[in-house]
Design a protein around this motif. Structure first.
Motif, PDB file in Angstrom:
ATOM      1  N   UNK A 197      38.652  30.143  46.878  1.00 19.25           N
ATOM      2  CA  UNK A 197      39.703  31.158  46.766  1.00 19.25           C
ATOM      3  C   UNK A 197      39.635  31.866  45.412  1.00 19.25           C
ATOM      4  N   UNK A 198      39.449  31.067  44.375  1.00 20.10           N
ATOM      5  CA  UNK A 198      39.363  31.629  43.027  1.00 20.10           C
ATOM      6  C   UNK A 198      38.135  32.523  42.899  1.00 20.10           C
ATOM      7  N   UNK A 199      37.009  32.050  43.420  1.00 18.49           N
ATOM      8  CA  UNK A 199      35.775  32.834  43.363  1.00 18.49           C
ATOM      9  C   UNK A 199      35.927  34.146  44.128  1.00 18.49           C
ATOM     10  N   UNK A 200      36.646  34.103  45.248  1.00 19.13           N
ATOM     11  CA  UNK A 200      36.856  35.329  46.032  1.00 19.13           C
ATOM     12  C   UNK A 200      37.635  36.362  45.227  1.00 19.13           C
ATOM     13  N   UNK A 201      38.647  35.917  44.502  1.00 19.52           N
ATOM     14  CA  UNK A 201      39.400  36.831  43.639  1.00 19.52           C
ATOM     15  C   UNK A 201      38.493  37.439  42.575  1.00 19.52           C
ATOM     16  N   UNK A 202      37.636  36.613  42.007  1.00 20.12           N
ATOM     17  CA  UNK A 202      36.725  37.098  40.971  1.00 20.12           C
ATOM     18  C   UNK A 202      35.689  38.054  41.535  1.00 20.12           C
ATOM     19  N   UNK A 203      35.157  37.755  42.715  1.00 19.31           N
ATOM     20  CA  UNK A 203      34.194  38.656  43.349  1.00 19.31           C
ATOM     21  C   UNK A 203      34.833  40.016  43.626  1.00 19.31           C
ATOM     22  N   UNK A 204      36.066  40.003  44.133  1.00 12.52           N
ATOM     23  CA  UNK A 204      36.748  41.275  44.402  1.00 12.52           C
ATOM     24  C   UNK A 204      36.957  42.057  43.108  1.00 12.52           C
ATOM     25  N   UNK A 205      37.321  41.343  42.033  1.00  8.94           N
ATOM     26  CA  UNK A 205      37.522  42.013  40.746  1.00  8.94           C
ATOM     27  C   UNK A 205      36.220  42.610  40.235  1.00  8.94           C
ATOM     28  N   UNK A 206      35.121  41.886  40.403  1.00  6.78           N
ATOM     29  CA  UNK A 206      33.815  42.396  39.982  1.00  6.78           C
ATOM     30  C   UNK A 206      33.459  43.665  40.747  1.00  6.78           C
TER      31      UNK A 206
END
Length: 238
Positions: A197-206
């Motif tokens: 979940x955390x990685x998904x937020x970071x991927x979207x931000x990237x």
């Protein structure tokens, strides 16, 4: 798209064309550029991108067929298709590999951090075409919809897509090589729901920062994501 897969399918050196061709195709498969069931580029296009003869390419593909990594199909919808699946990680073996790497592990993590944050910054600076923007969004969407079995390969595909969007073949190649150094270790990290979940937020931000031209935001989001991944890697395999 002539830039898709550019991180892997670059001209091979002369002298060991067969061996390097096998290596490049396996890198593309193991890093998720082409996953299980995907069709590789057409023979003519792939040979041109690797700067090898079609006969050398055919020999490499035959060898990969014998190893069970690809299969060739005839007919209108034929071609060479990926049949390789990632093996389950052996944590004991991987921990021993980490110990053998010693300080090389931190070197590899630092190298990856510098290259990939730089790539995100460069991608954010560029005036991307609609096709390139759609490609990045497609890689993000397929990653967010990925099954646990496919997640690691699609994660790699997303990161390599950013590398390809920089327009620098040297940078994209360096990122592909750095990921190969860490690939087996990254694949061994357990699938933790909170981390995904955390990685998904970071991927979207990237992706959002790159698509809106936010250079500082792209660097910050990428750095945060890579540092979190490195922390998990050290925790589970250190």
């Amino acid at each position: 798209m002539d830039w898709q897969g550019g991180a892997i399918f670059r001209p091979v050196r002369t002298g060991n064309a067969f061996e390097e061709t096998v290596e490049r195709i396996l890198e593309a498969i193991k890093l998720g550029v082409f996953g299980y069931g995907d069709r590789l580029p057409a023979e003519r296009d792939l040979a041109a991108r690797l700067n090898i003869s079609r006969e050398t390419l055919r020999e490499a593909i035959r060898s990969l067929q014998q190893a069970g990594c690809v299969e060739s199909r005839r007919g209108r919808y034929g071609g060479t298709f990926v049949t390789y699946r990632l093996p389950p990680p052996d944590l004991g073996e991987l921990r021993r590999a980490v110990q053998d790497m010693g300080t090389e592990l931190e070197d590899a993590l630092t190298y990856r951090l510098v290259l990939e944050t730089g790539a995100s910054e460069q991608a954010a600076r560029r005036q991307l075409t609609d096709e390139q923007r759609g490609y990045l969004q497609e890689r993000l969407t397929e990653l967010e919809d990925a099954s646990p079995e496919a997640y690691r390969q699609l994660d790699s595909r997303f990161h390599l897509a950013i590398a390809e969007l920089t327009g620098s073949h040297s940078l994209a190649s360096g990122i592909a090589e750095s990921r190969m150094r860490l690939n087996d270790l990254l694949n061994a990290i357990p699938m933790l729901e909170r981390n995904i979940d955390h990685a998904s937020e970071q991927h979207r931000a990237m992706a959002q920062a790159i698509l809106t031209g936010d250079v500082e935001g792209a660097r910050r989001a990428t750095e945060e994501h890579l540092e979190a991944t490195a922390a998990l890697l050290r925790g589970f395999l250190g």
